[in-house]
Design a protein around this motif. Structure first.
Motif, PDB file in Angstrom:
ATOM      1  N   VAL A  15     -11.661  12.361  -3.587  1.00 39.35           N
ATOM      2  CA  VAL A  15     -11.198  11.057  -4.069  1.00 39.35           C
ATOM      3  C   VAL A  15      -9.839  11.191  -4.726  1.00 39.35           C
ATOM      4  CG1 VAL A  15     -11.724   9.129  -5.635  1.00 39.35           C
ATOM      5  CG2 VAL A  15     -13.566  10.271  -4.411  1.00 39.35           C
ATOM      6  N   GLY A  16      -9.075  10.141  -4.598  1.00 38.42           N
ATOM      7  CA  GLY A  16      -7.812  10.029  -5.314  1.00 38.42           C
ATOM      8  C   GLY A  16      -7.735   8.678  -5.989  1.00 38.42           C
ATOM      9  N   ILE A  17      -7.226   8.688  -7.194  1.00 39.95           N
ATOM     10  CA  ILE A  17      -6.911   7.440  -7.894  1.00 39.95           C
ATOM     11  C   ILE A  17      -5.399   7.295  -7.780  1.00 39.95           C
ATOM     12  CG2 ILE A  17      -6.964   6.180 -10.072  1.00 39.95           C
ATOM     13  CD1 ILE A  17      -9.736   6.738  -8.917  1.00 39.95           C
ATOM     14  N   PHE A  18      -4.975   6.196  -7.178  1.00 42.78           N
ATOM     15  CA  PHE A  18      -3.558   5.970  -6.906  1.00 42.78           C
ATOM     16  C   PHE A  18      -3.080   4.729  -7.642  1.00 42.78           C
ATOM     17  CE2 PHE A  18      -5.320   8.235  -3.298  1.00 42.78           C
ATOM     18  CZ  PHE A  18      -4.404   9.254  -3.103  1.00 42.78           C
ATOM     19  N   GLY A  19      -1.955   4.863  -8.325  1.00 44.18           N
ATOM     20  CA  GLY A  19      -1.308   3.721  -8.945  1.00 44.18           C
ATOM     21  C   GLY A  19      -0.432   3.048  -7.900  1.00 44.18           C
ATOM     22  N   VAL A  20      -0.698   1.785  -7.628  1.00 45.43           N
ATOM     23  CA  VAL A  20       0.014   1.056  -6.584  1.00 45.43           C
ATOM     24  C   VAL A  20       0.434  -0.291  -7.155  1.00 45.43           C
ATOM     25  CG1 VAL A  20      -0.174   0.041  -4.283  1.00 45.43           C
ATOM     26  CG2 VAL A  20      -1.371   2.176  -4.793  1.00 45.43           C
ATOM     27  N   LYS A  21       1.737  -0.552  -7.119  1.00 39.86           N
ATOM     28  CA  LYS A  21       2.236  -1.811  -7.682  1.00 39.86           C
ATOM     29  C   LYS A  21       3.416  -2.303  -6.858  1.00 39.86           C
ATOM     30  CE  LYS A  21       3.651  -3.786 -12.075  1.00 39.86           C
ATOM     31  NZ  LYS A  21       3.888  -3.524 -13.489  1.00 39.86           N
ATOM     32  N   GLY A  22       3.440  -3.610  -6.600  1.00 40.23           N
ATOM     33  CA  GLY A  22       4.588  -4.219  -5.953  1.00 40.23           C
ATOM     34  C   GLY A  22       4.567  -4.204  -4.435  1.00 40.23           C
ATOM     35  N   PHE A  23       3.472  -3.785  -3.829  1.00 38.09           N
ATOM     36  CA  PHE A  23       3.365  -3.765  -2.372  1.00 38.09           C
ATOM     37  C   PHE A  23       2.716  -5.065  -1.898  1.00 38.09           C
ATOM     38  CE2 PHE A  23       3.789   0.673  -3.408  1.00 38.09           C
ATOM     39  CZ  PHE A  23       4.508   1.206  -2.358  1.00 38.09           C
ATOM     40  N   SER A  24       3.212  -5.586  -0.797  1.00 35.10           N
ATOM     41  CA  SER A  24       2.634  -6.797  -0.227  1.00 35.10           C
ATOM     42  C   SER A  24       1.291  -6.454   0.416  1.00 35.10           C
ATOM     43  CB  SER A  24       3.581  -7.397   0.811  1.00 35.10           C
ATOM     44  OG  SER A  24       3.661  -6.548   1.942  1.00 35.10           O
ATOM     45  N   GLU A  25       0.491  -7.483   0.680  1.00 33.97           N
ATOM     46  CA  GLU A  25      -0.815  -7.291   1.313  1.00 33.97           C
ATOM     47  C   GLU A  25      -0.706  -6.549   2.656  1.00 33.97           C
ATOM     48  OE1 GLU A  25      -4.709  -7.263   0.701  1.00 33.97           O
ATOM     49  OE2 GLU A  25      -3.359  -8.232  -0.706  1.00 33.97           O
ATOM     50  N   PRO A  26       0.254  -6.914   3.535  1.00 31.96           N
ATOM     51  CA  PRO A  26       0.373  -6.158   4.798  1.00 31.96           C
ATOM     52  C   PRO A  26       0.786  -4.695   4.599  1.00 31.96           C
ATOM     53  CG  PRO A  26       1.516  -8.277   4.960  1.00 31.96           C
ATOM     54  CD  PRO A  26       1.101  -8.104   3.531  1.00 31.96           C
ATOM     55  N   GLU A  27       1.474  -4.388   3.511  1.00 35.51           N
ATOM     56  CA  GLU A  27       1.871  -2.997   3.236  1.00 35.51           C
ATOM     57  C   GLU A  27       0.723  -2.184   2.654  1.00 35.51           C
ATOM     58  OE1 GLU A  27       6.567  -3.258   2.064  1.00 35.51           O
ATOM     59  OE2 GLU A  27       5.135  -4.144   0.643  1.00 35.51           O
ATOM     60  N   LEU A  28      -0.188  -2.852   1.941  1.00 37.56           N
ATOM     61  CA  LEU A  28      -1.302  -2.138   1.297  1.00 37.56           C
ATOM     62  C   LEU A  28      -2.239  -1.493   2.314  1.00 37.56           C
ATOM     63  CD1 LEU A  28      -2.507  -4.287  -1.738  1.00 37.56           C
ATOM     64  CD2 LEU A  28      -1.533  -1.984  -1.757  1.00 37.56           C
ATOM     65  N   GLY A  29      -2.491  -2.165   3.429  1.00 41.79           N
ATOM     66  CA  GLY A  29      -3.415  -1.626   4.438  1.00 41.79           C
ATOM     67  C   GLY A  29      -3.038  -0.229   4.889  1.00 41.79           C
ATOM     68  N   PRO A  30      -1.827  -0.050   5.439  1.00 34.84           N
ATOM     69  CA  PRO A  30      -1.433   1.293   5.879  1.00 34.84           C
ATOM     70  C   PRO A  30      -1.327   2.303   4.730  1.00 34.84           C
ATOM     71  CG  PRO A  30      -0.009  -0.367   6.865  1.00 34.84           C
ATOM     72  CD  PRO A  30      -0.873  -1.068   5.867  1.00 34.84           C
ATOM     73  N   LEU A  31      -0.919   1.823   3.560  1.00 40.19           N
ATOM     74  CA  LEU A  31      -0.786   2.730   2.416  1.00 40.19           C
ATOM     75  C   LEU A  31      -2.147   3.303   2.028  1.00 40.19           C
ATOM     76  CD1 LEU A  31       1.167   3.870   0.223  1.00 40.19           C
ATOM     77  CD2 LEU A  31       0.508   1.911  -1.177  1.00 40.19           C
ATOM     78  N   LEU A  32      -3.140   2.401   1.887  1.00 35.67           N
ATOM     79  CA  LEU A  32      -4.472   2.828   1.451  1.00 35.67           C
ATOM     80  C   LEU A  32      -5.328   3.377   2.592  1.00 35.67           C
ATOM     81  CD1 LEU A  32      -5.257  -0.188  -0.903  1.00 35.67           C
ATOM     82  CD2 LEU A  32      -4.442   2.089  -1.569  1.00 35.67           C
ATOM     83  N   GLY A  33      -5.068   2.922   3.817  1.00 30.72           N
ATOM     84  CA  GLY A  33      -5.889   3.323   4.943  1.00 30.72           C
ATOM     85  C   GLY A  33      -5.374   4.516   5.720  1.00 30.72           C
ATOM     86  N   SER A  34      -4.105   4.879   5.489  1.00 32.71           N
ATOM     87  CA  SER A  34      -3.526   5.990   6.238  1.00 32.71           C
ATOM     88  C   SER A  34      -2.838   7.007   5.332  1.00 32.71           C
ATOM     89  CB  SER A  34      -2.527   5.450   7.264  1.00 32.71           C
ATOM     90  OG  SER A  34      -1.904   6.508   7.935  1.00 32.71           O
ATOM     91  N   PHE A  35      -1.885   6.529   4.535  1.00 32.57           N
ATOM     92  CA  PHE A  35      -1.100   7.459   3.722  1.00 32.57           C
ATOM     93  C   PHE A  35      -1.969   8.175   2.680  1.00 32.57           C
ATOM     94  CE2 PHE A  35       1.611   8.589   0.120  1.00 32.57           C
ATOM     95  CZ  PHE A  35       2.504   9.429   0.761  1.00 32.57           C
TER      96      PHE A  35
END
Length: 153
Positions: free
Chosen positions: A84-104
């Motif tokens: 598991v990773g806890i990631f701080g994510v701020k300022g990303f649009s909804e379409p950007e969140l998918g690839p960030l959380l689902g791939s990166f």
């Protein structure tokens, strides 16, 4: 216009807050017999990822692997591990969140999961289990495409 685009991209923040093993299980039900047989393993690997919102601007992303290794049709060992990773994510649009959380994020976690699996299998007395690299970009794209098809039907 250029200064607006720079401001928008500089408002995006991404940081790894914590990496940890959430769940780990190793079973070797047929020892010591399995160590006396010729080693011709049959390997089955199942990999899943998950992302969920955590408090504040945090997301919990996990990857879980189940590795079942059989030798002569009996289970030599079974490993289940969740990294598991806890990631701080701020300022990303909804379409950007998918690839960030689902791939990166799963790509960040995978080497840690791979090490945990290899280490526990080795400590169980077996040859190291080296998980092959995973293309999380392709898996995410495939998953997104399947979701688009299901929504269309």
């Amino acid at each position: 216009m250029a200064s607006t685009e720079q401001t928008a991209s500089s408002d995006k923040q991404f940081a790894i807050q914590k990496l940890y093993v959430k769940d780990l299980s190793f079973e070797s039900p047929n020892t010591p017999t399995v160590f006396t047989e010729k080693w011709e393993p049959n390997v089955d690997i199942n990999l899943n990822s998950n992302a969920k919102k955590a408090p504040q601007d945090l997301f919990e992303v996990s990857i879980t692997v189940t590795v079942t290794v059989k030798n002569n049709d009996s289970v030599a060992y079974l490993v289940e591990a969740t990294q598991v990773g806890i990631f701080g994510v701020k300022g990303f649009s909804e379409p950007e969140l998918g690839p960030l959380l689902g791939s990166f994020c799963p790509s960040v976690l995978f080497p840690y999961l791979r090490e945990v699996v290899s280490e526990v299998v080795t400590k169980g007395g077996f040859p190291p289990m080296l998980l092959n690299p995973v293309n999380f970009d392709a898996l995410y794209a495939q998953h997104s495409q399947q979701n688009d098809i299901s929504k269309a039907n």
